[in-house]
Motif scaffolding. Structure first.
Motif, PDB file in Angstrom:
ATOM      1  N   ARG A 148      -2.894   2.158  -4.263  1.00  0.00           N
ATOM      2  CA  ARG A 148      -3.214   3.382  -3.525  1.00  0.00           C
ATOM      3  C   ARG A 148      -4.573   3.334  -2.840  1.00  0.00           C
ATOM      4  O   ARG A 148      -4.916   4.248  -2.094  1.00  0.00           O
ATOM      5  CB  ARG A 148      -3.164   4.578  -4.474  1.00  0.00           C
ATOM      6  CG  ARG A 148      -1.766   4.841  -4.956  1.00  0.00           C
ATOM      7  CD  ARG A 148      -1.694   6.153  -5.688  1.00  0.00           C
ATOM      8  NE  ARG A 148      -0.302   6.448  -5.946  1.00  0.00           N
ATOM      9  CZ  ARG A 148       0.145   6.906  -7.082  1.00  0.00           C
ATOM     10  NH1 ARG A 148      -0.678   7.139  -8.077  1.00  0.00           N
ATOM     11  NH2 ARG A 148       1.425   7.147  -7.225  1.00  0.00           N
ATOM     12  N   VAL A 149      -5.332   2.293  -3.117  1.00  0.00           N
ATOM     13  CA  VAL A 149      -6.659   2.126  -2.510  1.00  0.00           C
ATOM     14  C   VAL A 149      -6.725   0.741  -1.877  1.00  0.00           C
ATOM     15  O   VAL A 149      -5.772  -0.035  -1.973  1.00  0.00           O
ATOM     16  CB  VAL A 149      -7.787   2.320  -3.551  1.00  0.00           C
ATOM     17  CG1 VAL A 149      -7.785   3.748  -4.094  1.00  0.00           C
ATOM     18  CG2 VAL A 149      -7.676   1.312  -4.680  1.00  0.00           C
ATOM     19  N   ASN A 150      -7.842   0.412  -1.271  1.00  0.00           N
ATOM     20  CA  ASN A 150      -7.955  -0.854  -0.545  1.00  0.00           C
ATOM     21  C   ASN A 150      -7.822  -2.083  -1.439  1.00  0.00           C
ATOM     22  O   ASN A 150      -7.269  -3.085  -1.020  1.00  0.00           O
ATOM     23  CB  ASN A 150      -9.284  -0.919   0.209  1.00  0.00           C
ATOM     24  CG  ASN A 150      -9.368   0.101   1.310  1.00  0.00           C
ATOM     25  OD1 ASN A 150      -8.867   1.199   1.204  1.00  0.00           O
ATOM     26  ND2 ASN A 150     -10.024  -0.261   2.388  1.00  0.00           N
ATOM     27  N   SER A 151      -8.332  -2.036  -2.653  1.00  0.00           N
ATOM     28  CA  SER A 151      -8.294  -3.206  -3.521  1.00  0.00           C
ATOM     29  C   SER A 151      -6.970  -3.322  -4.268  1.00  0.00           C
ATOM     30  O   SER A 151      -6.500  -2.362  -4.876  1.00  0.00           O
ATOM     31  CB  SER A 151      -9.427  -3.141  -4.544  1.00  0.00           C
ATOM     32  OG  SER A 151      -9.302  -4.229  -5.451  1.00  0.00           O
ATOM     33  N   ALA A 204       7.682   0.389   4.395  1.00  0.00           N
ATOM     34  CA  ALA A 204       8.557  -0.761   4.141  1.00  0.00           C
ATOM     35  C   ALA A 204       7.853  -2.076   4.429  1.00  0.00           C
ATOM     36  O   ALA A 204       6.997  -2.168   5.310  1.00  0.00           O
ATOM     37  CB  ALA A 204       9.808  -0.653   5.005  1.00  0.00           C
ATOM     38  N   PHE A 205       8.246  -3.107   3.670  1.00  0.00           N
ATOM     39  CA  PHE A 205       7.764  -4.449   3.973  1.00  0.00           C
ATOM     40  C   PHE A 205       8.302  -4.878   5.335  1.00  0.00           C
ATOM     41  O   PHE A 205       9.422  -4.544   5.711  1.00  0.00           O
ATOM     42  CB  PHE A 205       8.247  -5.449   2.922  1.00  0.00           C
ATOM     43  CG  PHE A 205       7.502  -5.379   1.616  1.00  0.00           C
ATOM     44  CD1 PHE A 205       6.216  -5.882   1.511  1.00  0.00           C
ATOM     45  CD2 PHE A 205       8.087  -4.816   0.499  1.00  0.00           C
ATOM     46  CE1 PHE A 205       5.523  -5.820   0.308  1.00  0.00           C
ATOM     47  CE2 PHE A 205       7.412  -4.749  -0.704  1.00  0.00           C
ATOM     48  CZ  PHE A 205       6.124  -5.250  -0.805  1.00  0.00           C
ATOM     49  N   LYS A 206       7.507  -5.645   6.066  1.00  0.00           N
ATOM     50  CA  LYS A 206       7.984  -6.237   7.313  1.00  0.00           C
ATOM     51  C   LYS A 206       9.115  -7.209   6.975  1.00  0.00           C
ATOM     52  O   LYS A 206       9.139  -7.779   5.872  1.00  0.00           O
ATOM     53  CB  LYS A 206       6.845  -6.992   8.007  1.00  0.00           C
ATOM     54  CG  LYS A 206       5.770  -6.098   8.580  1.00  0.00           C
ATOM     55  CD  LYS A 206       4.654  -6.959   9.173  1.00  0.00           C
ATOM     56  CE  LYS A 206       3.634  -6.095   9.847  1.00  0.00           C
ATOM     57  NZ  LYS A 206       3.564  -6.334  11.275  1.00  0.00           N
ATOM     58  N   PRO A 207      10.037  -7.427   7.908  1.00  0.00           N
ATOM     59  CA  PRO A 207      11.133  -8.364   7.656  1.00  0.00           C
ATOM     60  C   PRO A 207      10.623  -9.744   7.226  1.00  0.00           C
ATOM     61  O   PRO A 207       9.696 -10.287   7.817  1.00  0.00           O
ATOM     62  CB  PRO A 207      11.859  -8.442   9.000  1.00  0.00           C
ATOM     63  CG  PRO A 207      11.553  -7.128   9.661  1.00  0.00           C
ATOM     64  CD  PRO A 207      10.136  -6.795   9.231  1.00  0.00           C
ATOM     65  N   GLY A 208      11.215 -10.251   6.170  1.00  0.00           N
ATOM     66  CA  GLY A 208      10.846 -11.553   5.638  1.00  0.00           C
ATOM     67  C   GLY A 208       9.839 -11.486   4.514  1.00  0.00           C
ATOM     68  O   GLY A 208       9.656 -12.455   3.771  1.00  0.00           O
ATOM     69  N   HIS A 214       0.848  -1.192   0.000  1.00  0.00           N
ATOM     70  CA  HIS A 214       0.000   0.000   0.000  1.00  0.00           C
ATOM     71  C   HIS A 214       0.885   1.244   0.000  1.00  0.00           C
ATOM     72  O   HIS A 214       1.756   1.395   0.849  1.00  0.00           O
ATOM     73  CB  HIS A 214      -0.938   0.017   1.205  1.00  0.00           C
ATOM     74  CG  HIS A 214      -2.041   1.010   1.057  1.00  0.00           C
ATOM     75  ND1 HIS A 214      -3.259   0.672   0.528  1.00  0.00           N
ATOM     76  CD2 HIS A 214      -2.104   2.332   1.325  1.00  0.00           C
ATOM     77  CE1 HIS A 214      -4.035   1.753   0.493  1.00  0.00           C
ATOM     78  NE2 HIS A 214      -3.345   2.768   0.977  1.00  0.00           N
ATOM     79  N   SER A 215       0.637   2.117  -0.960  1.00  0.00           N
ATOM     80  CA  SER A 215       1.376   3.379  -1.093  1.00  0.00           C
ATOM     81  C   SER A 215       0.376   4.514  -0.982  1.00  0.00           C
ATOM     82  O   SER A 215      -0.119   5.032  -1.984  1.00  0.00           O
ATOM     83  CB  SER A 215       2.120   3.428  -2.431  1.00  0.00           C
ATOM     84  OG  SER A 215       3.076   2.405  -2.504  1.00  0.00           O
ATOM     85  N   SER A 229      -0.209   9.714   6.486  1.00  0.00           N
ATOM     86  CA  SER A 229      -0.371   8.274   6.574  1.00  0.00           C
ATOM     87  C   SER A 229       0.974   7.594   6.796  1.00  0.00           C
ATOM     88  O   SER A 229       1.975   7.934   6.163  1.00  0.00           O
ATOM     89  CB  SER A 229      -0.998   7.717   5.287  1.00  0.00           C
ATOM     90  OG  SER A 229      -0.969   6.298   5.306  1.00  0.00           O
ATOM     91  N   ALA A 230       0.991   6.615   7.672  1.00  0.00           N
ATOM     92  CA  ALA A 230       2.204   5.828   7.918  1.00  0.00           C
ATOM     93  C   ALA A 230       2.521   4.913   6.742  1.00  0.00           C
ATOM     94  O   ALA A 230       3.589   4.306   6.698  1.00  0.00           O
ATOM     95  CB  ALA A 230       2.044   5.004   9.188  1.00  0.00           C
ATOM     96  N   LEU A 231       1.615   4.817   5.776  1.00  0.00           N
ATOM     97  CA  LEU A 231       1.823   3.976   4.600  1.00  0.00           C
ATOM     98  C   LEU A 231       2.260   4.773   3.367  1.00  0.00           C
ATOM     99  O   LEU A 231       2.312   4.235   2.265  1.00  0.00           O
ATOM    100  CB  LEU A 231       0.550   3.175   4.296  1.00  0.00           C
ATOM    101  CG  LEU A 231       0.193   2.119   5.337  1.00  0.00           C
ATOM    102  CD1 LEU A 231      -1.225   1.611   5.129  1.00  0.00           C
ATOM    103  CD2 LEU A 231       1.186   0.976   5.312  1.00  0.00           C
ATOM    104  N   ARG A 232       2.573   6.048   3.560  1.00  0.00           N
ATOM    105  CA  ARG A 232       3.087   6.851   2.438  1.00  0.00           C
ATOM    106  C   ARG A 232       4.468   6.328   2.043  1.00  0.00           C
ATOM    107  O   ARG A 232       5.234   5.883   2.897  1.00  0.00           O
ATOM    108  CB  ARG A 232       3.185   8.323   2.811  1.00  0.00           C
ATOM    109  CG  ARG A 232       1.827   9.015   2.948  1.00  0.00           C
ATOM    110  CD  ARG A 232       1.989  10.491   3.284  1.00  0.00           C
ATOM    111  NE  ARG A 232       2.716  11.214   2.264  1.00  0.00           N
ATOM    112  CZ  ARG A 232       2.161  11.737   1.156  1.00  0.00           C
ATOM    113  NH1 ARG A 232       0.876  11.618   0.962  1.00  0.00           N
ATOM    114  NH2 ARG A 232       2.895  12.385   0.282  1.00  0.00           N
TER     115      ARG A 232
END
Length: 186
Positions: free
Chosen positions: A87-90, A70-74, A53-54, A60-63
């Motif tokens: 940029r949206v939910n889907s 960032a992706f979580k580790p792994g 999600h961008s 937003s913390a997802l910007r």
């Protein structure tokens, strides 16, 4: 559960969801379960799609310019694995996901991700409506507590459970990770 070729769709396993400000969350094992699916898909050389999600929302913390993006580790995409930004939910809106899956001849998906009631639910519903055969790994998703319209608190486990119940047998089939691995990757 059929054992046909399926792509694994991993939705929004991003650092922002570790922020305590997000509130109380259920299923602390969601990431562990999703990583088990990811490992098995990689071991069996099956197709994997990473969705990130961008957000374009200010603050937003997802910007993309935020550490939470960032992706979580792994969960970082490996060479040869598809990665798409939304940029949206889907995961299907504003991305080439449907076209890419069609070109690869993939009409079956296993979905895991965050959060159950937002991007996972929206993407699962769209996948089902687009004619994909969808399995949702219910124990590889998680939700946060919510406030109802009347102001009452809805705990995270209830949010998660109601969403899984609403999706199951309407847009997908919900199974646990162990069943998916044994049936599809066994």
């Amino acid at each position: 559960m059929a054992t046909e070729h399926r792509a694994l769709l991993l939705i929004d396993f991003q650092a922002a969801f570790d922020d305590p400000a997000a509130g109380s969350r259920n299923n602390p094992d969601a990431e562990r379960n999703a990583l088990l699916l990811l490992a098995r898909w990689r071991e069996t050389n099956r197709p994997i799609v990473h969705i990130q999600h961008s957000s374009t929302e200010p603050g937003s913390a997802l910007r993309p310019d935020s550490p939470g993006h960032a992706f979580k580790p792994g969960f970082e995409p490996a060479a040869g694995e598809m990665w798409l930004s939304k940029r949206v939910n889907s995961a299907f809106i504003g991305t080439p996901l449907e076209t890419a899956l069609d070109r690869a001849g993939i009409r079956s998906l296993v979905i895991a991700g965050l959060t159950t009631d937002h991007c996972v639910s929206t993407s699962t519903r769209m996948a089902g409506n687009l004619g994909f055969d969808v399995i949702l790994a219910g124990d590889a998703t998680a939700a946060f507590e919510r406030q109802a319209v009347d102001g009452t608190r809805i705990d995270a486990e209830t949010v998660h459970g109601v969403n899984l119940a609403s999706l199951d047998h309407e847009f997908c089939r919900v199974y646990d990770t162990e069943t998916i691995v044994a049936s599809i990757c066994g």
